[in-house]
Every structure is written in structure tokens, then in C-alpha cells.
Design a protein around this motif. Sequence first.
Motif, PDB file in Angstrom:
ATOM      1  N   PHE A 132      -4.315   8.005   4.304  1.00 51.82           N
ATOM      2  CA  PHE A 132      -3.881   8.486   2.289  1.00 51.82           C
ATOM      3  C   PHE A 132      -2.879   9.033   2.165  1.00 51.82           C
ATOM      4  CE2 PHE A 132      -8.027   5.546   2.766  1.00 51.82           C
ATOM      5  CZ  PHE A 132      -8.284   4.690   1.152  1.00 51.82           C
ATOM      6  N   GLU A 135       0.459   8.333   0.920  1.00 52.14           N
ATOM      7  CA  GLU A 135       0.421   7.935  -0.520  1.00 52.14           C
ATOM      8  C   GLU A 135      -0.142   8.695  -1.567  1.00 52.14           C
ATOM      9  OE1 GLU A 135       2.065   5.538  -0.476  1.00 52.14           O
ATOM     10  OE2 GLU A 135       2.692   5.461   1.941  1.00 52.14           O
ATOM     11  N   GLU A 136      -1.013   8.953  -1.525  1.00 53.88           N
ATOM     12  CA  GLU A 136      -2.014  10.130  -2.335  1.00 53.88           C
ATOM     13  C   GLU A 136      -1.802  11.205  -1.842  1.00 53.88           C
ATOM     14  OE1 GLU A 136      -5.304   8.196  -4.057  1.00 53.88           O
ATOM     15  OE2 GLU A 136      -5.509   6.942  -2.854  1.00 53.88           O
ATOM     16  N   ILE A 289      -2.522   0.083   1.227  1.00 56.90           N
ATOM     17  CA  ILE A 289      -2.687   1.357   1.363  1.00 56.90           C
ATOM     18  C   ILE A 289      -1.437   1.743   0.945  1.00 56.90           C
ATOM     19  CG2 ILE A 289      -2.745   3.868   1.943  1.00 56.90           C
ATOM     20  CD1 ILE A 289      -6.005   2.459   3.456  1.00 56.90           C
ATOM     21  N   ARG A 290      -0.607   1.084   2.034  1.00 59.29           N
ATOM     22  CA  ARG A 290       0.829   1.899   2.357  1.00 59.29           C
ATOM     23  C   ARG A 290       1.768   1.285   0.717  1.00 59.29           C
ATOM     24  NH1 ARG A 290       0.371   0.128   7.542  1.00 59.29           N
ATOM     25  NH2 ARG A 290       1.873  -1.675   6.967  1.00 59.29           N
ATOM     26  N   HIS A 291       1.265  -0.010   0.470  1.00 59.87           N
ATOM     27  CA  HIS A 291       1.452  -0.438  -0.588  1.00 59.87           C
ATOM     28  C   HIS A 291       1.090  -0.226  -1.659  1.00 59.87           C
ATOM     29  CE1 HIS A 291       3.525  -3.044   2.679  1.00 59.87           C
ATOM     30  NE2 HIS A 291       4.737  -3.045   1.979  1.00 59.87           N
ATOM     31  N   LYS A 292       0.452   0.367  -1.678  1.00 58.72           N
ATOM     32  CA  LYS A 292      -0.566   1.199  -3.531  1.00 58.72           C
ATOM     33  C   LYS A 292      -0.881   0.206  -3.414  1.00 58.72           C
ATOM     34  CE  LYS A 292       2.375   5.140  -3.720  1.00 58.72           C
ATOM     35  NZ  LYS A 292       3.601   6.796  -5.041  1.00 58.72           N
ATOM     36  N   ASN A 293      -1.878  -0.443  -3.515  1.00 57.62           N
ATOM     37  CA  ASN A 293      -2.879  -1.933  -3.908  1.00 57.62           C
ATOM     38  C   ASN A 293      -4.235  -1.698  -3.245  1.00 57.62           C
ATOM     39  OD1 ASN A 293      -0.602  -3.664  -4.612  1.00 57.62           O
ATOM     40  ND2 ASN A 293      -0.165  -4.250  -3.270  1.00 57.62           N
ATOM     41  N   LEU A 295      -6.334   1.889  -3.453  1.00 55.94           N
ATOM     42  CA  LEU A 295      -6.752   3.412  -3.601  1.00 55.94           C
ATOM     43  C   LEU A 295      -7.458   3.356  -4.080  1.00 55.94           C
ATOM     44  CD1 LEU A 295      -2.878   3.630  -5.625  1.00 55.94           C
ATOM     45  CD2 LEU A 295      -3.222   3.836  -2.886  1.00 55.94           C
ATOM     46  N   TYR A 297      -9.570   6.431  -6.435  1.00 56.92           N
ATOM     47  CA  TYR A 297      -9.264   7.115  -7.661  1.00 56.92           C
ATOM     48  C   TYR A 297     -10.400   8.919  -8.088  1.00 56.92           C
ATOM     49  CZ  TYR A 297      -6.309   3.362  -8.703  1.00 56.92           C
ATOM     50  OH  TYR A 297      -5.422   2.221  -8.418  1.00 56.92           O
TER      51      TYR A 297
END
Length: 307
Positions: A132, A135-136, A289-293, A295, A297
Motif C-alpha cells: 500500500f 499509493e497510501e 491497490i495500484r489503481h486505488k480501488n 484502499l 481508510y
Amino acid sequence: MLRLLLLLLLPLTSFAQLTDYRVFSGRSGNRLILRSWNEGSTSLYWGVDVQTLETSILTEARAISPGEKETWLAQTPYGKALRKEYQRDGSLQDAGIERADTTERGFHLTMDLCPSHKPLTRSLFEELIAAFGPEERPIPVTITITGLWMQAHADDLAWLKNLQTKGLLEITWVNHSFHHRYDPKLPLTANFLLEKGTDLNQEVLLNEQAMLQKGLLPSIFFRFPGLISDKAVFDRILDLGLLPLGSDAWLAKGEAPKQGSVVLIHPNGNEPLGIKKFIELVKQHSTDIRHKNWLLYELPADVSKQN
């Protein structure tokens, strides 16, 4: 006013000499004060922002009456969340917040550190950061922690805190009771915090003090050991100002996460199946995860948004 309030907020540190720790009802700006204590000659307070559900430590507060408190909180996200929990039916298992925003493209990862003689599963966090991190960052996670685990795992706790200091993780620290009492010979109805002779206030307040002494900022949430409670114990946690945290996706029990789920795993070495399943899920969703679908929170923000 905002500048003054910011001056009253203390940076997170450890409080080795805290004394006279007690339940308190007060207000400081937009924060409801729930605890007070002394650090030497200084009075300190722990409270929650009633709009964001973020907690902080302050140096000034004023006491408020029950009537003022009720009127003030009525239309706030914190007040609404508390009222919603009081209305729960008192289920024995999984009582509390089990799921947040169902429109989210992901979930809330909660990790329980119950007492254990085994070391922290550090590889889980390394996998988490590798998956993650691009992306995060920092990656929002919730860690529920017990006093006995902190006592036995000073090095592991320091390692976790370092991940937060480095900006790799954004950790919401949750009180999971001090002793996490459990007797395999007892039925659930008389086990964990329901065991005869349990001092609930001590389990909660002693662990809060232990967290503060270790430099952890307690969040507004509380997780019952074993996710076991009854209506009386549940409401007493609410009376202390805390929001019980359940789970609708305990991975080791075969429960699958959904959008907005509160996922539960144990990186304390006692439940490798849940860790294995989580890592498998991460690998299955690597493209998402790479496409932020898919995630992770942050819990306080989502719960406040839902109220």
C-alpha cells in the motif's frame, strides 16, 4: 481562538509520572474532555474533537454540567455516534462499530495485540507497507493494544512507533483492556470482561495510563477482548465516553471483508491463519491497490462522516 487552542495542545510524548488519573467531564474549545491527570505540577486533559473524533492532550479545560454536555453534543458526530451505540441490542459477540462507509473502495484494517509470549509478526507490516505504501502514505491502520502486551514487548512497540515516526503508518491506537482476561474453561457469558471479579474501570483506565506512559495517544475507541460483552458492560464503556469497536470481517474465522468493513487480524503471533488470509487478499487485489480501488481508510474520519 483557534491559535489559542493550538497553543494548549501538547505534542505527543510519554507521561512517566502521571498521577491522580480520573474520569472528567469538561470542555476545551471543540473538544469534550473525558480524562484528567497530573504530570508533576501540571494538570493535563485527554479529550475528543466532537466533530472529527480525533483525540488530543491539552493543558486547559473547564468542567461542564451534564445538561450543558447533553445540549452541546446532541447534533455533533460524536454525540450521534454515542447515541447510536446506546441503542444497540446488546449482542454477546461483535457488538460495536462493525462497518463504516459502505460506499468506500476498501476497508478499515484493525489489528489486535492481545497478551502473547510470541513476537510481533513484523513481516505483516513489511508486506503492508510494500503493497500500500506507493499509493497510501502514511498507511492508515488501527492497532488495539493491551497493557500486558506492552509490558512484554517493549522492542516491538518501539518498532511500531518508529514506523509511525517515519511516516510509513498512521496508527489509530485503541484500548483493548489492560489484562485481556480469558479462561478457556469458562463459557463466553462469563468470560473476558464478563468474568466474575473483573474491575472494568481498572481495565480501561489502567490501560489508558499505560498507553500514555508509552507515548501512545489513546483514540476514542475501545475493543472488547474476544469481542465479547453484554448490555451492561457495553453501556459502561459508553458511560466512560468510549465508542466500542466490533468487526464484521474476522479473517481467521472465515469472514470476508466488504466495502467499509472493519477487518480484524492478530499480528501478536497467536493467529497466523488470519495473517495468511490477509496477505493472500493483498496479493489478489494488487492491481486494485495500484489503481486505488482497494484502499485502507482511517477510522475516526469515517465514523465521524457517518454521523
